[in-house]
Design an enzyme around this catalytic site. Structure first.
Site, PDB file in Angstrom:
ATOM      1  N   ASP A  18     -53.356  68.971   7.872  1.00 37.21           N
ATOM      2  CA  ASP A  18     -54.149  68.737   7.379  1.00 37.21           C
ATOM      3  C   ASP A  18     -54.971  68.984   8.710  1.00 37.21           C
ATOM      4  OD1 ASP A  18     -52.801  66.206   5.408  1.00 37.21           O
ATOM      5  OD2 ASP A  18     -53.881  68.401   4.705  1.00 37.21           O
ATOM      6  N   HIS A  29     -47.298  61.388  11.303  1.00 37.48           N
ATOM      7  CA  HIS A  29     -47.367  62.212  10.283  1.00 37.48           C
ATOM      8  C   HIS A  29     -45.997  61.234   9.756  1.00 37.48           C
ATOM      9  CE1 HIS A  29     -44.793  63.949   7.129  1.00 37.48           C
ATOM     10  NE2 HIS A  29     -45.528  65.187   6.857  1.00 37.48           N
TER      11      HIS A  29
END
Ligand code: SDX
Length: 427
Positions: A373, A316
């Protein structure tokens, strides 16, 4: 007394430039370099905006080091565990949680606005049945702007909020219609007797006439635990500071285009597998890996600089720690394992990936942790939601964040059109 400024010195010419350091209420400070080009004739250079703050905002706060996420100052754990998605929408739009009466009125308005103009319904017939729902969603939201084009010159808060309530309530209907069109089955109209999330699951699953699956003990209605799980997923996706799709929404807002085409642009940006499209790719990847025994080989590929294989759902730009949303989803998976009969083989593969990656120096040295996710797909699969609808689910959750950030941009009298420069390396 130390000055709250930073001095940049050009060692080639000896020129120095002093800029103010601005402090926020939480998190990193910024150096205000808005006059840097006028002062120095040079641009700063930051492809991908890894060190660039593009705006001031009061909506969402992320601390990437601590793995902290707050909407309007309230921690995501508090919202996900003790509030509904609609309460979170009200919070984002109004900077506070609703009273009981405010929530009742807000819920009623969202239920009544869920219907689509009949003209818009016919748009879906233009698409082949194998059209990806993200393409249909983006096109339908752009088309929605043609039904409200008198609102292009909005200036009042209540006009902004009406546009926001409308798009929040219609997005699930558009997503469900896109799904049912892809199956070639009749659309199920919204039911104003059902709350936001149950209504969406009903529009996805019901038989024509709104009847749910028949089974031995009469109608198999949608289970409360399923509604709660999906509602939590919507809350976790509601907003996330200046991510790629929100940056696109703000960019379109900066040219003065219709808010719904800004949202449609956000949908298109979210579709990419480096962003919201990752949730669909994670499940495809887990299925492709196929068994716990194969995990090691794929981890090796993910680490190989010459192999473009990446672990989807890992890494991320901001979180250099566990994504707090991933932690909440992981606990939700454990809670729902029995009740929702989660796919334990896929869960076992996901856990194995996590176990190996979190102890491997390649991932540790790059601060690569599971992100939101990585866990959503297993729960959505258990809710009988097909992979192709995972990113549309992300869209439904994120719509409130996009429109809230759009409103914040419009209300900021200092906002300017987004127009970065470049380092020219042509002939
Ligand atoms: C979302 O920004 C947001 O807030 C987004 C989001 C939201 O709520 O809006 O949180 C939602 O988009 C979550 C992210 C979903 N995407 C994925 O899961 C796709 C897989 N992850 C990535 O491709 C990547 O990690 C990004 C895109 C998420 C972040 O990319 P960065 O910050 O630009 O990092 P990078 O590509 O520069 O990678 C740094 C290093 C590189 O290695 P080196 O060149 O240093 O050797 O880490 C490696 C990368 O190769 N790396 C990975 C990896 N992610 C980064 N290696 C293997 N597998 C991965 N998943």
């Amino acid at each position: 007394m130390k000055k709250n400024t930073m001095t940049l010195t050009n060692n080639m010419t000896g020129d120095s430039y002093e800029y103010k350091i601005l402090e926020g209420t939480r998190g990193s400070c910024v150096v205000d370099i808005r006059t840097f080009f006028a002062d120095s004739g040079m641009f700063t250079y930051d492809p991908g905006f890894t060190a660039t703050a593009a705006c001031e905002s009061t909506v969402t706060f992320i601390d990437g080091g601590k793995g902290e996420l707050r909407y309007r100052g309230i921690a995501i754990e508090e919202l996900a565990n003790n509030h509904t998605y609609l309460e979170t929408c009200f919070l984002l739009l109004n900077s506070r949680l609703p009273s009981e009466e405010e929530l009742y009125k807000f819920d009623l308005e969202i239920r009544h606005r869920a219907f689509l103009h009949e003209g818009l319904r016919h748009l879906f017939n233009a698409f082949p049945d194998n059209a990806h729902p993200m393409a249909t969603l983006s096109a339908a939201v752009t088309a929605l702007s043609t039904f409200y084009n008198d609102h292009l010159d909005m200036t009042h808060e209540e006009e902004f909020l009406e546009m926001a309530h409308r798009i929040i309530s219609k997005m699930p209907t558009i997503a469900a219609f896109a799904y049912r069109h892809s199956l070639g089955i009749p659309f199920i109209q919204p039911d104003i007797d059902l709350g936001f999330t149950k209504n969406f699951l009903t529009m996805m699953r019901a038989y024509p006439g709104g009847k749910m699956h028949l089974c031995a003990n009469g109608h198999e209605d949608i289970k409360d635990v399923e509604v709660r799980a999906l509602d939590t997923i919507f809350t976790l996706h509601a907003d996330h500071e200046q991510n790629a799709s929100t940056t696109v929404v703000r960019g379109v807002a900066s040219t003065g285009a219709h808010p719904y085409v800004a949202i449609s642009s956000g949908i298109s940006a979210l579709w990419g597998r480096a962003h919201g499209g990752a949730n669909e790719s994670v499940i495809a990847q887990l299925e492709y890996i196929g068994s716990v025994e194969n995990v090691e080989a794929f981890i090796k590929r993910a680490k190989d600089p010459d192999d473009d294989f990446r672990l989807m759902g890992f890494g991320h730009r901001v979180y250099k720690n566990f994504d707090p949303r991933a932690k909440i989803l992981k606990n939700l998976q454990d809670e729902l394992r029995e009740e929702l009969n989660l796919d334990t083989e896929l869960m076992a593969i996901a856990r194995k990936i996590e176990e190996i990656a979190l102890s491997d120096d390649y991932f540790i040295s790059r601060n690569l942790y599971p992100n939101i996710d990585f866990y959503t797909g297993i729960i959505l699969t258990a809710l009988q939601i097909p992979k192709s609808m995972f990113t549309p689910i992300f869209v439904i959750g994120r719509t409130v964040g996009w429109i809230t950030q759009w409103i914040e941009f419009k209300k900021d009298k200092t906002s300017k059109i987004a127009r970065p420069r470049q380092l020219y390396i042509g002939e």
